[in-house]
Design an enzyme around this catalytic site. Structure first.
Site, PDB file in Angstrom:
ATOM      1  N   PRO A 107      83.991  87.728  79.762  1.00 47.00           N
ATOM      2  CA  PRO A 107      82.879  87.341  80.642  1.00 47.00           C
ATOM      3  C   PRO A 107      82.704  88.333  81.802  1.00 47.00           C
ATOM      4  O   PRO A 107      81.662  88.339  82.451  1.00 47.00           O
ATOM      5  CB  PRO A 107      83.275  85.945  81.142  1.00 47.00           C
ATOM      6  CG  PRO A 107      84.728  85.800  80.855  1.00 47.00           C
ATOM      7  CD  PRO A 107      85.051  86.719  79.714  1.00 47.00           C
ATOM      8  N   GLU A 110      93.563  84.091  80.762  1.00 47.49           N
ATOM      9  CA  GLU A 110      92.798  84.753  81.827  1.00 47.49           C
ATOM     10  C   GLU A 110      92.347  86.146  81.418  1.00 47.49           C
ATOM     11  O   GLU A 110      91.521  86.761  82.081  1.00 47.49           O
ATOM     12  CB  GLU A 110      93.616  84.818  83.123  1.00 47.49           C
ATOM     13  CG  GLU A 110      93.852  83.457  83.755  1.00 47.49           C
ATOM     14  CD  GLU A 110      92.572  82.638  83.903  1.00 47.49           C
ATOM     15  OE1 GLU A 110      91.647  83.096  84.602  1.00 47.49           O
ATOM     16  OE2 GLU A 110      92.499  81.544  83.312  1.00 47.49           O
ATOM     17  N   ARG A 129      73.294  92.492  60.817  1.00 50.67           N
ATOM     18  CA  ARG A 129      71.939  92.274  60.294  1.00 50.67           C
ATOM     19  C   ARG A 129      71.051  93.503  60.448  1.00 50.67           C
ATOM     20  O   ARG A 129      70.025  93.598  59.788  1.00 50.67           O
ATOM     21  CB  ARG A 129      71.293  91.029  60.919  1.00 50.67           C
ATOM     22  CG  ARG A 129      70.937  91.166  62.364  1.00 50.67           C
ATOM     23  CD  ARG A 129      70.391  89.878  62.946  1.00 50.67           C
ATOM     24  NE  ARG A 129      69.012  89.595  62.541  1.00 50.67           N
ATOM     25  CZ  ARG A 129      67.944  90.238  63.014  1.00 50.67           C
ATOM     26  NH1 ARG A 129      68.088  91.200  63.896  1.00 50.67           N
ATOM     27  NH2 ARG A 129      66.738  89.920  62.622  1.00 50.67           N
ATOM     28  N   ASP A 179      61.428  91.376  65.113  1.00 46.89           N
ATOM     29  CA  ASP A 179      62.180  90.442  65.942  1.00 46.89           C
ATOM     30  C   ASP A 179      61.691  90.331  67.355  1.00 46.89           C
ATOM     31  O   ASP A 179      61.117  91.268  67.877  1.00 46.89           O
ATOM     32  CB  ASP A 179      63.614  90.971  66.136  1.00 46.89           C
ATOM     33  CG  ASP A 179      64.441  90.714  64.950  1.00 46.89           C
ATOM     34  OD1 ASP A 179      64.119  89.787  64.227  1.00 46.89           O
ATOM     35  OD2 ASP A 179      65.398  91.471  64.762  1.00 46.89           O
TER      36      ASP A 179
HETATM   37 CL1  6GU Z   1      82.674  87.966  75.664  1.00 48.67          CL
HETATM   38  N1  6GU Z   1      84.240  86.006  76.464  1.00 48.67           N
HETATM   39  C1  6GU Z   1      84.458  84.860  77.102  1.00 48.67           C
HETATM   40  N2  6GU Z   1      85.686  84.340  77.119  1.00 48.67           N
HETATM   41  N3  6GU Z   1      83.515  84.192  77.750  1.00 48.67           N
HETATM   42  C2  6GU Z   1      82.308  84.731  77.722  1.00 48.67           C
HETATM   43  C3  6GU Z   1      82.002  85.917  77.070  1.00 48.67           C
HETATM   44  C4  6GU Z   1      83.014  86.544  76.439  1.00 48.67           C
HETATM   45  N4  6GU Z   1      80.701  86.194  77.233  1.00 48.67           N
HETATM   46  C5  6GU Z   1      80.225  85.215  77.958  1.00 48.67           C
HETATM   47  N5  6GU Z   1      81.174  84.326  78.265  1.00 48.67           N
END
Ligand code: 6GU
Length: 242
Positions: free
Chosen positions: A88, A115, A157, A172
């Site tokens: 994230p 983490e 894809r 798309d």
């Molecule tokens: Cl790539 N990993 C995690 N754990 N949470 C996320 C993410 C990735 N992308 C958005 N939230």
């Protein structure tokens, strides 16, 4: 294309064998290896995590296990793969990224849990291969597996011969910078709702204009940020009047 995924939950990647991705595997268009990170542990508990330096909640994935796992998966590679680390805290994954990765020989996804992964794993890998830390959006998942699956589907894809009709990839949402408008099939009227008249008119120019207008309308209301990002030449005079 070769795709490897390293994870402590290999079963999470089972859907990769289904539907479009499964067919791409069956046809030999891609080969996918899903590896259990714990195969590279040496202790009886097969432990992959430890407490964080500097304190704080949660656990961090140990560099020793990841280091050996990546060495092993990358060892038999013909060309140095591109390493993708879903997190994230990464750069946001988007359609241009999917397009760029679809030109690679080999992608390796390192899925972290807890983490995160000790940063030295990423810094060490970056000494010999391109590495990208990538997020799929502004929300937090419990691990990188679902994000990896998402990115794999978006990339595969786009490979030649994977979609039945290559025009699907070209038409798309995002390919022209706009969201796709609504679509309809038979019957003409369903539960009192009718298919828009123009789509049944056979007037191809009118159909194209109608579809373009709906795409613009939808993008303005749902994703105004995409409108702001359009280059001036992506809009014609008729678009601007809308
Ligand atoms: Cl790539 N990993 C995690 N754990 N949470 C996320 C993410 C990735 N992308 C958005 N939230």
């Amino acid at each position: 294309m070769r795709i490897d995924v390293l994870t402590i939950f290999p079963d999470y990647l089972a859907p990769v064998r289904e539907a479009l991705l499964g067919k791409a595997i069956d046809r030999g268009r891609i080969s996918v290896g899903v590896h259990d990170l714990r195969d590279w542990t040496h202790d009886v508990h097969r432990s992959v995590d430890d407490s964080p330096y500097g304190g704080g909640p949660g656990m961090v994935m140990k560099p020793s296990v990841w280091g050996e796992a990546l060495d092993s998966v990358c060892a038999d590679a013909v060309e140095q793969p591109r390493l993708v680390v879903p997190t994230p805290a990464g750069v946001t994954f988007d359609q241009p990224t999917a397009r760029r990765w679809s030109g690679e020989q080999h992608l390796v996804f390192a899925c972290g849990r807890y983490e995160g992964i000790d940063q030295r794993v990423i810094d060490d890998a970056a000494r010999r291969m391109p590495v990208e830390e990538v997020s799929i959006g502004d929300y937090v998942l419990v691990g990188g597996e679902v994000a990896a699956l998402t990115m794999i589907e978006a990339v595969v894809r786009l490979l030649p011969g994977v979609l039945g009709n290559p025009a699907s990839a070209e038409q798309d949402s995002f390919s022209d910078g706009l969201l796709e408008g609504p679509c309809y099939t038979r019957p003409e009227t369903w539960r009192g709702l009718s298919v828009p008249e123009v789509l049944r008119s056979g007037d191809h120019a009118a159909v194209s204009r109608w579809q373009r207008d709906r795409a613009l309308e939808r993008t303005v209301s749902r994703r105004p940020d995409l409108i702001d990002a359009l280059a001036p030449e992506q809009l014609d005079d008729r678009d601007r009047a809308l």
